[in-house]
Design an enzyme around this catalytic site. Structure first.
Site, PDB file in Angstrom:
ATOM      1  N   CYS A 190       0.868  -1.172   0.000  1.00 20.06           N
ATOM      2  CA  CYS A 190       0.000   0.000   0.000  1.00 20.06           C
ATOM      3  C   CYS A 190       0.908   1.226   0.000  1.00 20.06           C
ATOM      4  O   CYS A 190       2.106   1.116  -0.259  1.00 20.06           O
ATOM      5  CB  CYS A 190      -0.942  -0.022   1.198  1.00 20.06           C
ATOM      6  SG  CYS A 190      -0.090  -0.172   2.789  1.00 20.06           S
ATOM      7  N   THR A 191       0.378   2.379   0.312  1.00 21.74           N
ATOM      8  CA  THR A 191       1.169   3.605   0.230  1.00 21.74           C
ATOM      9  C   THR A 191       2.305   3.636   1.244  1.00 21.74           C
ATOM     10  O   THR A 191       3.461   3.809   0.899  1.00 21.74           O
ATOM     11  CB  THR A 191       0.266   4.838   0.425  1.00 21.74           C
ATOM     12  OG1 THR A 191      -0.795   4.803  -0.526  1.00 21.74           O
ATOM     13  CG2 THR A 191       1.062   6.125   0.254  1.00 21.74           C
TER      14      THR A 191
END
Length: 263
Positions: A183-184
């Site tokens: 994810c980020t």
């Protein structure tokens, strides 16, 4: 000139004094002229802040003075202007909403893989045991559209609460593979990896520090596009520069990712 230091950080740790901590952190952040968002929940803290370098680092040092956050790791990037509009400290049920209360990262996390190791695996086409790598993007569809790892699995979810049912529908796809959730910044893939292990999927890892840490350590190898961020910069390139520094995207008002922010 890149004058503004931007940081992202989170930690899953038990917090039982959120209302008091909220006021303390808000006062300290405002006194230092910082802007951004801090989320507090019984399961931990999640923050995105920006300001002058000395002010940001002073705030982080103060936060780490609390034994609960002593080992808080931050990811840094720079911008020419302040990407946030105001300073918010919010109380939430979860620092990243999954609506799956059995998942408690503070009680134990799934194993991780660091950026250099993942790059090496992708270079050679398999992990060190010879298994195929399945890269699973746990972000929302509009974030994925900004950029992702080459060949990553994208279930087109519109919010993180859709991840558990999507996993049930696709769990058989991972048989015999090493699954790396990403994810980020690491927070969503940490919960996702735990859920996958609880669902009986073997060989599940999470990308340590998420895409931003990967960019910081190895650049954009095996990645196409940019990384969407929830502030006025809109997206970061693999060199961590803002692609749209002058974009009119709103500053993050809820990094719980449930607001349905669109491009």
């Amino acid at each position: 000139m890149q004058e503004i230091l931007n940081i992202a950080a989170y930690k899953f740790v038990a917090i039982d004094d959120s209302p008091v901590l909220r006021e303390d952190l808000r006062e300290r952040a405002q006194a230092l002229g910082l802007m951004g968002t801090i989320l507090l929940a019984p399961e931990g803290i999640n923050l995105f802040l920006a300001g002058l370098p000395d002010a940001v680092r002073s705030f982080v040092a103060g936060l780490r003075a609390d034994v609960r956050f002593a080992d808080l790791e931050t990811k840094e990037s720079w911008s020419a202007a302040q990407p946030f509009r105001r300073m918010l400290v919010k109380l939430k049920r979860e620092i990243i909403r999954m609506d799956h209360p059995a998942i408690q990262p503070a009680a134990g996390r799934a194993p991780g893989v660091d950026a250099p190791t993942l790059k090496r695996w992708l270079d050679q086409g398999h992990d060190d045991e010879g298994r195929e790598i399945a890269l699973l993007d746990t972000r929302n569809d509009f974030e994925v559209d900004e950029g992702s790892f080459d060949g990553a699995i994208d279930w087109r979810i519109t919010k993180f609460t859709e991840f558990p049912p999507a996993l049930k529908a696709h769990r058989a796809d991972f048989a015999g593979k090493t699954v790396v959730s990403f994810c980020t910044g690491g927070i969503r893939c940490e919960k996702a990896a735990i859920l996958m292990r609880e669902e009986g999927i073997e060989n599940v890892l999470q990308l340590e520090g998420g895409i931003l840490k990967y960019f910081e350590e190895v650049g954009g190898a095996h990645y196409h596009g940019d990384c969407f961020v929830f502030d006025g910069r809109r997206a970061l390139a693999p060199d961590l520069s803002a692609r749209a520094a002058d974009a009119s995207a709103r500053a993050a008002e809820d990094v719980g990712l449930s607001s349905g922010l669109k491009k």
